[in-house]
Design a protein around this motif. Structure first.
Motif: not given
Length: 723
Positions: A68-77
């Motif tokens: 979901e983090q990769v799909r949404l382009g969210i900062d991994p932090a």
């Protein structure tokens, strides 16, 4: 008194006897440093007993959350959790710093971390062909979809295979995979140390001579090395019998920041104690495998954006155990010399398959908690109490696991879509909604699978229903081939099965709590077979001719053709008799022969390499697609003949010759079958002896051809005889 002596007494062994006061035998780990010979290095089929065997388990860190983090382009932090209805199914490592775990409710997680990113999994809903991320999905109308995670998992598996063409990759779960590095590591050893490829002339035992001492090993940038001799001052255990170096329970991890973990352990990760035992060739194999594993994990991070953790050891059990030694974004290496001190203090109930009833029974029977405690129990004693199969436990406690790494078939034999209903179905009309929702999932998964393999098709569609805690009831029906698989197509079969299972409105009352729709008998055609669509469409002659050169590996059977009188006159002794014999002997079916050009076409001749002369009928038998070459002095041929002449000019390559020879061999067999059939037909006259299927009770006279009369019926039976 030993464990075997205690087993011989009739009195039960006291529980207090096995409180770990006995000492493990020195032979418990006697297989950790075998003598590695040239035969071991140069062989490729030693299997699970290979002393150079290296297995890794690679585990994606907080996989659902990472997807979901990769799909949404969210900062991994950023802290992120994945929600399924009211439960958290994934928590990334930044969120774990706030003490959030998968057991928490979302409202409690938000209290601990106000900036928490919450993503609900994709869901199916009626009327939609694909799952979506809907606002406020309702479990009463929607169904969870894990398709996105399944697709991302296959991308990771593909990178494993690309990075290790000669390795073996076994998908263990949606976020885990076992990798057998044994073969690529052996290839790399021979590449780096070519002097090992040949047995020295002065080797005392030839191939069975030990390898020379290994070179020094650098563990730099290989990951975390499990120490052979752990520090004597170990922190207090956490109440479960596991030392601080033991891996955390599955699904949990340290709440420390990943960057802090790397900085904190940077110095000790790559250090091997000075008093370690001398390095072995298996250590060399581990170091090479760790290097290859590091490259693959870096490819996954850069190409897909997912971080992974890995464990490397000599078998699957230890690799699985070691993978969670230090997470996230790390890999751990367990050398053979470190196995005893790594296993002994570990709580044995944390080992896979020993945490349930079996582990509880062992703990209660012997009043023990660690692996070291159980090492005092002999194999005879363990088998006497827990059966012959407990040898598996005996070996696992000593780090022995002979399970192979096997790549699973890319074609699943079945596909299942299931829904546990929060509100039971009490009316027949309520089921059609869920049939369509489940059909949408099956349609998407089948079409995705057929993108990679168009010849994939299920034989049966099955509907299962369950009422409360009762057993499942099911109905199934054949699923015919359909070029375009849609939700409506699958739902129509599901609706039919639903009516058969629950009836129509007004039938017997029911409360359906679970509905499952599935495909079974999914199969795939072998290479070279025609696709399903090929059998359902009518192809014209022009299509066949245009498709013939497309496949260089497909040999077409010669079709039946008429022979012109010119072919008979070309043979010695031609005439009316010859023509008559030719007509009688002409093979039928696919084994017939030639078609000479008609009077309207220019005179031409065929390449005799595409034919053979039969020894029995003395006729020349031609392949159907034998090239035609224009004779000298003939007129210009048409387009079709030009094409055939061009193909003749290009013939002669090794590939063409091999194809021609294979086709001729098949044609010879077919023509021989024709003659055999003729011989059988000729032998079927009245003079030939009859084939006896079942011997008679008494040998019958061959001279007498009269049948014996049946005994006359007596009594009332004679009135029912036909007159």
């Amino acid at each position: 008194m030993s464990g075997s002596e205690g087993a011989s007494t009739s009195k039960p062994v006291s529980k207090t006897y096995w409180k770990g006061k006995g000492r493990a035998s020195a032979n418990d780990f006697d297989d950790l440093n075998p003598t590695i010979t040239y035969r071991h290095l140069l062989s490729n089929n030693l299997g699970v007993r290979d002393p150079l065997r290296v297995i890794a388990l690679c585990d994606s860190d907080a996989f659902y959350a990472a997807c979901e983090q990769v799909r949404l382009g969210i900062d991994p932090a950023l802290p992120l959790v994945v929600l399924q209805w009211d439960s958290l199914i994934a928590v990334n490592y930044p969120a774990r710093k706030f003490g959030i775990s998968r057991m928490d409710k979302v409202r409690d997680a938000k209290k601990r971390c106000p900036n928490l990113v919450v993503v609900h999994v994709a869901t199916y809903k009626e009327g939609e062909a694909e799952p979506g991320y809907w606002e406020n999905p309702d479990t009463r109308t929607h169904k969870v979809s894990l398709d996105h995670y399944r697709r991302e998992s296959m991308k990771i598996i593909q990178l494993f295979k690309e990075g290790l063409p000669t390795g073996e990759v076994e998908k263990a779960s949606i976020d885990e995979a076992f990798i057998d590095f044994t073969r690529p590591v052996r290839e790399e050893i021979l590449k780096r140390y070519p002097y090992l490829a040949n047995v020295p002339p002065d080797a005392p035992n030839g191939l069975d001579s030990p390898l020379p001492p290994p070179p020094p090993i650098s563990w730099e940038d290989r990951g975390t090395i499990v120490p052979v001799h752990p520090p004597k001052e170990q922190p207090e255990s956490k109440g479960d019998g596991a030392p601080s170096s033991a891996p955390p329970p599955e699904g949990e991890a340290s709440t420390s920041d990943p960057a802090d973990l790397e900085d904190e352990d940077k110095e000790e990760d790559n250090v091997v104690e000075e008093d370690d035992e001398q390095a072995t060739w298996h250590d060399v194999a581990l170091s090479i495998a760790a290097e290859l594993m590091m490259k693959i994990r870096e490819d996954i991070r850069t190409k897909l954006g997912y971080t992974t953790s890995a464990g490397l050891a000599r078998n699957k059990f230890l690799a699985k155990l070691t993978a969670s030694y230090k997470k996230p974004m790390n890999q751990t290496i367990l050398r053979n010399a470190a196995i005893p001190n790594y296993l002994r203090p570990m709580a044995f109930q944390k080992i896979r398959f020993l945490g349930g009833k079996l582990g509880k029974a062992l703990a209660e029977e012997y009043d023990v908690s660690t692996v070291g405690d159980l090492l005092t129990i002999s194999l005879d004693e363990m088998q006497r109490k827990f059966g012959e199969e407990s040898i598996w436990v005996y070996e696992i406690l000593r780090g022995i696991d002979r399970t192979e790494v096997k790549e699973k078939s890319a074609v699943n034999k079945s596909m299942l879509a299931s829904k546990n209903l929060p509100q039971p179905i009490t009316k027949a009309t309520e089921g059609y909604h869920w049939i369509r929702v489940l059909a949408a999932e099956l349609a998407l998964r089948l079409n995705e699978a057929r993108d990679n393999n168009p010849a994939l098709w299920p034989k049966t569609v099955v509907l299962h229903i369950r009422q409360g805690y009762d057993t499942f009831r099911s109905k199934q029906t054949p699923f015919p081939f359909t070029k375009n698989v849609t939700v409506d197509v699958i739902a129509s079969f599901g609706d039919k099965l639903w009516k058969e299972l629950v009836g129509t409105s007004g039938s017997t009352p029911f409360k359906v709590t679970n509905v499952q729709l599935s495909f079974s008998g999914i199969g795939v055609m072998e290479t070279g077979q025609r696709t399903i669509e090929g059998f359902l469409t009518t192809r014209s002659t022009s299509d066949d001719q245009s498709a013939a050169p497309a496949s260089s590996h497909t040999v077409q059977s010669p079709s039946k053709r008429l022979r012109s009188p010119s072919s008979s006159s070309a043979r010695p002794g031609s005439g009316s008799k010859a023509r008559k014999r030719s007509d009688e002997d002409r093979p039928t079916g696919n084994a017939t022969v030639t078609q000479q050009p008609s009077n309207s076409t220019p005179q031409s001749a065929r390449d005799e390499r595409y034919s053979f002369i039969c020894d029995k009928c003395h006729r020349r038998i031609w392949l159907e697609d034998a090239p035609v070459t224009a004779l000298s002095g003939s007129d210009t041929a048409g387009d079709a003949d030009d094409g055939m002449a061009a193909s003749t000019c290009g013939a002669g390559s090794d590939g063409d010759d091999a194809i021609r020879d294979d086709a001729l061999a098949a044609l010879r067999l077919e023509h021989a079958d024709f003659h055999f059939a003729q011989e059988l037909a000729a032998a079927g006259d009245g003079d030939a002896p009859k084939r006896v299927i079942r011997p008679a009770d008494k040998p019958s006279s061959v001279a007498s051809k009269k049948r014996k009369k049946k005994p006359a019926d007596e009594g009332i039976a004679k009135f029912f005889q036909k007159r």
